[in-house]
Write an enzyme that holds these catalytic residues in place. Structure first.
Site, PDB file in Angstrom:
ATOM      1  N   GLU A 163     -37.271  20.264 -17.047  1.00 18.38           N
ATOM      2  CA  GLU A 163     -36.982  21.017 -15.828  1.00 18.38           C
ATOM      3  C   GLU A 163     -36.167  22.284 -16.083  1.00 18.38           C
ATOM      4  OE1 GLU A 163     -35.240  18.525 -12.833  1.00 18.38           O
ATOM      5  OE2 GLU A 163     -36.828  17.042 -12.928  1.00 18.38           O
ATOM      6  N   GLU A 349     -41.578  11.974 -14.587  1.00 14.35           N
ATOM      7  CA  GLU A 349     -40.583  11.363 -13.699  1.00 14.35           C
ATOM      8  C   GLU A 349     -41.186  11.213 -12.313  1.00 14.35           C
ATOM      9  OE1 GLU A 349     -36.809  13.423 -13.362  1.00 14.35           O
ATOM     10  OE2 GLU A 349     -36.714  13.750 -15.527  1.00 14.35           O
TER      11      GLU A 349
HETATM   12  O1  IFM Z   1     -31.831  12.535 -12.397  1.00 14.39           O
HETATM   13  C1  IFM Z   1     -32.659  13.642 -12.343  1.00 14.39           C
HETATM   14  C2  IFM Z   1     -33.225  13.957 -13.705  1.00 14.39           C
HETATM   15  O2  IFM Z   1     -32.219  14.165 -14.646  1.00 14.39           O
HETATM   16  C3  IFM Z   1     -34.082  15.190 -13.661  1.00 14.39           C
HETATM   17  N1  IFM Z   1     -35.065  15.084 -12.605  1.00 14.39           N
HETATM   18  C4  IFM Z   1     -34.628  14.685 -11.300  1.00 14.39           C
HETATM   19  C5  IFM Z   1     -33.824  13.414 -11.405  1.00 14.39           C
HETATM   20  C6  IFM Z   1     -33.367  12.971  -9.994  1.00 14.39           C
HETATM   21  O3  IFM Z   1     -32.582  13.946  -9.427  1.00 14.39           O
END
Ligand code: IFM
Length: 439
Positions: A163, A349
């Site tokens: 990210e 994710e």
């Molecule tokens: O916890 C975070 C992660 O580190 C990066 N993506 C979003 C998740 C939830 O906010």
């Protein structure tokens, strides 16, 4: 549901969020240690010093993942464990920890997905300007070289950055993440340097790998106008342009999107002639982090893109205040596939934070199970439509340090009692394990 035979199912974490042991075995400080040292930066005044103690408990954690039937696990390497000063001296004890982790995963048939950078920049590099300094990109390439040379093809997939949009915008514009800056011009320069770092790191990783896949992980969400007024429609288009297209375009098309570039006006980053070619490296895959969508209205009081997020009354929201919107995952996957033609995509994710409670040793979290069911169904539909998807990694393996929110948000499949470090599989974890096993 329709998933290919060798599809990867597992979950994801990141170093600072779960490892703890910040002062052990020669780890150097990171910008997150520094950011947390000001308690008001974190909602509950906490930090990642102990987190889930995964640094010591990784063996049991791997055993539990294997029991759940996982064949993949995504983790990140803490750059300051490997190069405590950011560049130069390598810390063998840092590499040894990830050797134990990777070998432990492989012994259980779990494919390691290694992310090089999940936001924990070594503090000495921040002292020299952090990601605002172009040199940091070359420091990152040196770090990638160390990791690529050491782990080579033992790792199934490398992601350079997690990210980068969030690292740039939330850390340098919104000021909610380390290093806590609030400067849009700096943010855009930081994002550009992160892209350079990515391109240079891909080259270094390629030099040491043959079978390992090399890619990047981006967070994405569709932007939808809350009404059909042309100004609102445009605000949504530009909001999505910043959130999704700004980095996707430069990575896969070799230039920033002209409409968003124009919108940023004099704040656009300084770009050297050779940068675009370096950034646009061929990639084996792209990881997508998906949680929600943005529903926006035009607001002239706000700076470009003049987009204010509004609530969808009647929808379900998580404790992060994020709308449940599984259709958005299918939408994003189809759009990325059609627009950018990436070889392989995977969900790096996906998950939800809820107000979980332990009752008689169990956590009943039907909403999280519903979240996973509906999002997995969206992934399955995308596969049916021809999107080349190879894996689904739930966020997160266990409750952990949720950055500026501290330990107040619980995203885990496993509940963590931070006083005892006891892990309890939530009902959603039992559901996910059964889903994997019954396929
Ligand atoms: O916890 C975070 C992660 O580190 C990066 N993506 C979003 C998740 C939830 O906010």
């Amino acid at each position: 549901m329709n998933f290919p035979k060798n599809f990867h199912f597992g979950s994801a974490t990141s170093a600072y969020q779960v490892e703890g042991a910040v002062n052990e075995d020669g780890r150097g400080p990171s910008i997150w240690d520094d950011f947390c040292a000001t308690p008001s930066n974190i909602r509950d005044g906490s930090d990642g010093r102990v987190a889930c103690d995964h640094y010591h408990r990784y063996g049991d954690d791997i055993a539990r993942m294997a029991e759940m039937g996982f064949n993949a696990y995504r983790f990140s390497v803490a750059w300051p464990r490997i190069l405590p000063e950011g560049r130069g001296r390598i810390n063998p004890a840092g590499l040894a920890f990830y050797d134990r982790l990777v070998d432990g995963l492989l012994a259980k048939g779990i494919a390691p997905y290694l992310t090089l950078y999940h936001w924990d920049l070594p503090s000495p590099l921040q002292a020299q300007g952090g990601w605002g300094n172009r040199e940091t990109a070359w420091a990152f390439a040196e770090y990638a070289e160390v990791i690529g040379r050491h782990f080579g093809d033992r790792v199934h997939a490398y992601a350079t950055l997690n990210e980068p949009r969030c690292a740039a915008f939330v850390g340098h514009y919104e000021g909610r993440h380390a290093p806590g800056a609030t400067d849009l011009r700096l943010t855009l320069q930081v994002a550009h340097h992160l892209m350079l770092a990515h391109g240079a790191a891909v080259q270094r990783l390629r030099a040491h790998t043959q079978t390992a896949k090399v890619g990047i992980v981006l967070d994405m969400k569709p932007y939808h106008p809350a009404n059909d007024h042309p100004l609102t429609v445009r605000a949504a288009e530009m909001g999505g342009g910043i959130f999704n297209r700004w980095l996707l375009d430069v990575l896969f098309k070799g230039h920033y999107p002209p409409d968003v570039w124009e919108g940023f006006g004099p704040l656009v980053p300084h770009v050297e002639a050779e940068d675009y070619a370096l950034i646009q490296q061929p990639l084996d895959n792209l990881g997508i982090n998906y949680y929600t969508r943005a529903l926006v209205e035009y607001d002239p009081e706000l700076p470009f893109p003049h987009a204010r997020e509004v609530r969808n009354e009647g929808a379900i929201y998580s404790t992060m205040n994020w709308e449940f919107y599984p259709e958005g995952l299918e939408e994003i996957l189809g759009w990325v596939h059609r627009t950018y033609g990436v070889k392989e995509l995977y969900i790096a994710e996906n998950g939800v934070a809820l107000a979980d409670e332990v009752v008689d040793g169990r956590v009943h979290d039907p909403l999280r199970t519903q979240y996973y069911q509906t999002h997995l169904a969206a992934v399955s539909r995308a596969i049916t439509q021809g999107v080349p998807l190879t894996g689904y990694l739930a966020w997160s393996l266990m409750d952990n340090f949720e950055w500026g929110q501290g330990y107040l948000q619980r995203f885990g499949l496993w509940h963590v009692d931070y006083a005892t470090q006891e892990r309890i599989l939530k009902d959603s974890a039992h559901w996910y394990a059964d889903f994997i096993k019954n396929r």
